[in-house]
Design a protein around this motif. Structure first.
Motif, PDB file in Angstrom:
ATOM      1  N   PRO A 133       0.666  -1.388  -0.499  1.00 21.82           N
ATOM      2  CA  PRO A 133      -0.214   0.173  -0.331  1.00 21.82           C
ATOM      3  C   PRO A 133       1.146   1.326  -0.370  1.00 21.82           C
ATOM      4  N   VAL A 134       0.271   2.455  -0.891  1.00 20.66           N
ATOM      5  CA  VAL A 134       1.277   3.658  -1.097  1.00 20.66           C
ATOM      6  C   VAL A 134       0.058   4.723  -0.115  1.00 20.66           C
ATOM      7  N   LEU A 135       0.972   5.608   0.597  1.00 21.41           N
ATOM      8  CA  LEU A 135      -0.231   6.940   0.971  1.00 21.41           C
ATOM      9  C   LEU A 135       1.056   7.803   0.575  1.00 21.41           C
ATOM     10  N   VAL A 136       0.185   8.878   0.223  1.00 25.91           N
ATOM     11  CA  VAL A 136       0.541   9.811  -0.014  1.00 25.91           C
ATOM     12  C   VAL A 136       0.046  10.941   0.809  1.00 25.91           C
ATOM     13  N   ILE A 137       1.074  11.493   0.604  1.00 21.38           N
ATOM     14  CA  ILE A 137       0.887  13.204   1.416  1.00 21.38           C
ATOM     15  C   ILE A 137       1.262  14.010   0.858  1.00 21.38           C
ATOM     16  N   PRO A 138       0.194  15.321   0.162  1.00 21.09           N
ATOM     17  CA  PRO A 138       0.865  16.705  -0.092  1.00 21.09           C
ATOM     18  C   PRO A 138       1.447  17.123   0.186  1.00 21.09           C
ATOM     19  N   PRO A 139       1.579  17.798  -0.996  1.00 24.97           N
ATOM     20  CA  PRO A 139       2.726  18.345  -0.431  1.00 24.97           C
ATOM     21  C   PRO A 139       1.965  20.284   0.767  1.00 24.97           C
ATOM     22  N   ARG A 140       2.465  20.576   1.475  1.00 26.05           N
ATOM     23  CA  ARG A 140       2.792  22.320   2.397  1.00 26.05           C
ATOM     24  C   ARG A 140       1.216  21.543   2.828  1.00 26.05           C
ATOM     25  N   CYS A 141       0.710  20.044   3.099  1.00 22.99           N
ATOM     26  CA  CYS A 141      -0.197  19.600   4.151  1.00 22.99           C
ATOM     27  C   CYS A 141       0.028  19.912   5.325  1.00 22.99           C
ATOM     28  N   ALA A 142      -0.831  19.902   6.339  1.00 24.06           N
ATOM     29  CA  ALA A 142      -0.793  19.902   7.843  1.00 24.06           C
ATOM     30  C   ALA A 142      -1.353  18.847   8.633  1.00 24.06           C
ATOM     31  N   VAL A 143      -0.965  17.596   8.595  1.00 18.16           N
ATOM     32  CA  VAL A 143      -1.063  16.263   8.600  1.00 18.16           C
ATOM     33  C   VAL A 143      -0.360  15.459  10.285  1.00 18.16           C
ATOM     34  N   ASP A 144      -1.926  15.581  11.118  1.00 19.14           N
ATOM     35  CA  ASP A 144      -1.808  14.864  12.272  1.00 19.14           C
ATOM     36  C   ASP A 144      -1.143  13.068  11.567  1.00 19.14           C
ATOM     37  N   PRO A 145       0.575  12.688  12.049  1.00 11.40           N
ATOM     38  CA  PRO A 145       0.889  11.062  12.158  1.00 11.40           C
ATOM     39  C   PRO A 145      -0.067   9.915  12.705  1.00 11.40           C
ATOM     40  N   VAL A 146      -0.861  10.245  13.693  1.00 15.58           N
ATOM     41  CA  VAL A 146      -1.899   9.892  13.872  1.00 15.58           C
ATOM     42  C   VAL A 146      -3.790  10.064  13.142  1.00 15.58           C
ATOM     43  N   PRO A 147      -3.646   9.564  12.281  1.00 14.34           N
ATOM     44  CA  PRO A 147      -5.516  10.463  12.255  1.00 14.34           C
ATOM     45  C   PRO A 147      -6.337   9.899  12.560  1.00 14.34           C
ATOM     46  N   ARG A 148      -6.998  11.066  13.192  1.00 10.86           N
ATOM     47  CA  ARG A 148      -7.614  10.860  14.103  1.00 10.86           C
ATOM     48  C   ARG A 148      -9.720  10.512  13.351  1.00 10.86           C
ATOM     49  N   ARG A 149     -10.079  10.504  12.205  1.00 13.68           N
ATOM     50  CA  ARG A 149     -11.101  10.312  11.459  1.00 13.68           C
ATOM     51  C   ARG A 149     -10.890  10.191   9.797  1.00 13.68           C
ATOM     52  N   ILE A 150     -11.004   9.000   9.831  1.00 13.17           N
ATOM     53  CA  ILE A 150     -10.289   8.459   8.689  1.00 13.17           C
ATOM     54  C   ILE A 150     -12.097   7.798   8.208  1.00 13.17           C
ATOM     55  N   VAL A 151     -11.640   8.895   6.588  1.00 11.57           N
ATOM     56  CA  VAL A 151     -12.390   8.023   5.509  1.00 11.57           C
ATOM     57  C   VAL A 151     -12.794   7.162   4.698  1.00 11.57           C
ATOM     58  N   ILE A 152     -13.383   5.426   4.083  1.00 14.64           N
ATOM     59  CA  ILE A 152     -13.258   4.890   3.578  1.00 14.64           C
ATOM     60  C   ILE A 152     -13.407   5.676   2.158  1.00 14.64           C
ATOM     61  N   ALA A 153     -13.240   4.938   1.180  1.00 14.28           N
ATOM     62  CA  ALA A 153     -13.829   5.557  -0.220  1.00 14.28           C
ATOM     63  C   ALA A 153     -14.053   4.611  -0.895  1.00 14.28           C
ATOM     64  N   TRP A 154     -15.778   3.495  -0.131  1.00 13.54           N
ATOM     65  CA  TRP A 154     -15.584   2.536  -0.487  1.00 13.54           C
ATOM     66  C   TRP A 154     -16.789   2.090  -1.924  1.00 13.54           C
ATOM     67  N   ARG A 155     -15.883   1.341  -2.889  1.00 14.55           N
ATOM     68  CA  ARG A 155     -16.887  -0.145  -3.837  1.00 14.55           C
ATOM     69  C   ARG A 155     -16.153  -0.876  -3.528  1.00 14.55           C
ATOM     70  N   PRO A 156     -17.654  -2.017  -4.462  1.00  6.53           N
ATOM     71  CA  PRO A 156     -16.370  -3.451  -4.037  1.00  6.53           C
ATOM     72  C   PRO A 156     -15.621  -4.374  -4.662  1.00  6.53           C
ATOM     73  N   THR A 157     -14.633  -3.755  -4.950  1.00  6.88           N
ATOM     74  CA  THR A 157     -13.527  -4.078  -5.758  1.00  6.88           C
ATOM     75  C   THR A 157     -12.310  -4.351  -5.091  1.00  6.88           C
ATOM     76  N   ARG A 158     -11.801  -5.257  -5.818  1.00 10.04           N
ATOM     77  CA  ARG A 158     -10.077  -5.749  -5.408  1.00 10.04           C
ATOM     78  C   ARG A 158      -9.790  -4.540  -4.492  1.00 10.04           C
ATOM     79  N   GLU A 159      -8.799  -3.728  -5.136  1.00 10.37           N
ATOM     80  CA  GLU A 159      -8.915  -2.232  -5.064  1.00 10.37           C
ATOM     81  C   GLU A 159      -9.195  -2.505  -3.599  1.00 10.37           C
ATOM     82  N   ALA A 160     -10.016  -1.690  -3.181  1.00 13.81           N
ATOM     83  CA  ALA A 160     -10.500  -1.073  -2.161  1.00 13.81           C
ATOM     84  C   ALA A 160     -10.126  -2.578  -0.834  1.00 13.81           C
TER      85      ALA A 160
END
Length: 270
Positions: A133-160
């Motif tokens: 898996p690959v985690l992509v970090i956008p530039p100049r993005c204020a990121v908490d290394p411990v994500p508190r609120r997570i959204v799953i973009a769900w489709r019934p596919t192998r990739e998801a």
């Protein structure tokens, strides 16, 4: 390290995640060496290319020293190594280095610009060639290394499915997890699959919430990102390249749009 503006932010996130999970962090300093020029009278010394190689190697050694100094104060196991690419693409060389990793973290790029070419090339190779898996970090993005609120973009596919299961360790520490489906048609399969996923996550001790949104004339990626902003999400989990990469880049697709437009980290699985 891709040599792009987002490398610093990606490294901060990598250190934070490794610290939280007690992980070992490997940092790759990539040196993309140009091929020697072919001389019209046969194989002759190419002094210009040799000088360029020397300059790039010296820059790589300096970056290596700076990275070691930067990481020496961190309370985690780390290593920094130089990877030279001469007869192979640097992005493919990086992918092969990731075979024994749990997660690859790489800088993203803001917009569809000339500066985005190199980060995009690394992303494509890492996602499609490493098996990780690959985690992509956008530039100049204020990121908490411990994500508190997570959204799953769900489709019934192998990739998801791959993305969700690879991201389970991150979800277990979250305060809220949303299973989001963007309705592009009246398919009942999406609804049933999303409900099953909510129950599946509960068996892993992860409470999640079923969310459904229409596109309202937007692209799927735009609808996804709009919801992440409304919900103040720290991380989006998505399958990457459900269609062929050529089709996505030629005709557009969710993966391509998320890479160009996302202002929060995206965890991709393939």
């Amino acid at each position: 390290m891709t040599g792009s503006d987002g490398d610093t932010d990606a490294l901060i996130v990598a250190v934070g995640l490794a610290t939280r999970h007690g992980a070992h962090l490997s940092v790759l300093e990539m040196i993309d060496l140009p091929m020697p020029l072919a001389h019209p009278w046969g194989m002759m010394p190419d002094t210009v290319t040799a000088e360029v190689h020397d300059t790039l190697r010296e820059r790589g050694r300096k970056n290596l020293a700076d990275l070691k100094t930067r990481l020496s104060a961190e309370p985690i196991s780390t290593e920094v190594r130089i990877v030279e690419a001469l007869y192979a693409q640097a992005s493919s060389m990086a992918a092969r280095q990731a075979y024994d990793a749990d997660l690859v973290i790489v800088a993203g790029a803001a917009g569809d610009t000339v500066e985005s070419v190199v980060p995009h090339a690394y992303f494509v190779s890492l996602l499609l060639e490493s098996g990780r898996p690959v985690l992509v970090i956008p530039p100049r993005c204020a990121v908490d290394p411990v994500p508190r609120r997570i959204v799953i973009a769900w489709r019934p596919t192998r990739e998801a499915s791959r993305a969700v299961h690879d991201a389970l360790p991150l979800m277990k520490g979250a305060e809220r997890v949303d299973v989001l489906t963007i309705q592009t048609d009246a398919s009942e399969e999406n609804d049933i699959s999303a409900e099953r996923l909510v129950r599946h996550l509960a068996r892993h001790g992860i409470e999640s919430h079923r969310i459904e949104r229409p596109t309202l004339g937007q692209t799927v990626a735009t609808a996804l990102l709009q919801y992440t902003r409304e919900s103040r999400a720290d991380l989006l989990i998505a399958g990457g390249y459900g269609h062929s990469r050529l089709r996505e880049w030629a005709l557009g697709g969710v993966t391509r749009e998320l890479l160009i437009a996302s202002d929060l980290p995206v965890f991709f699985g393939h």
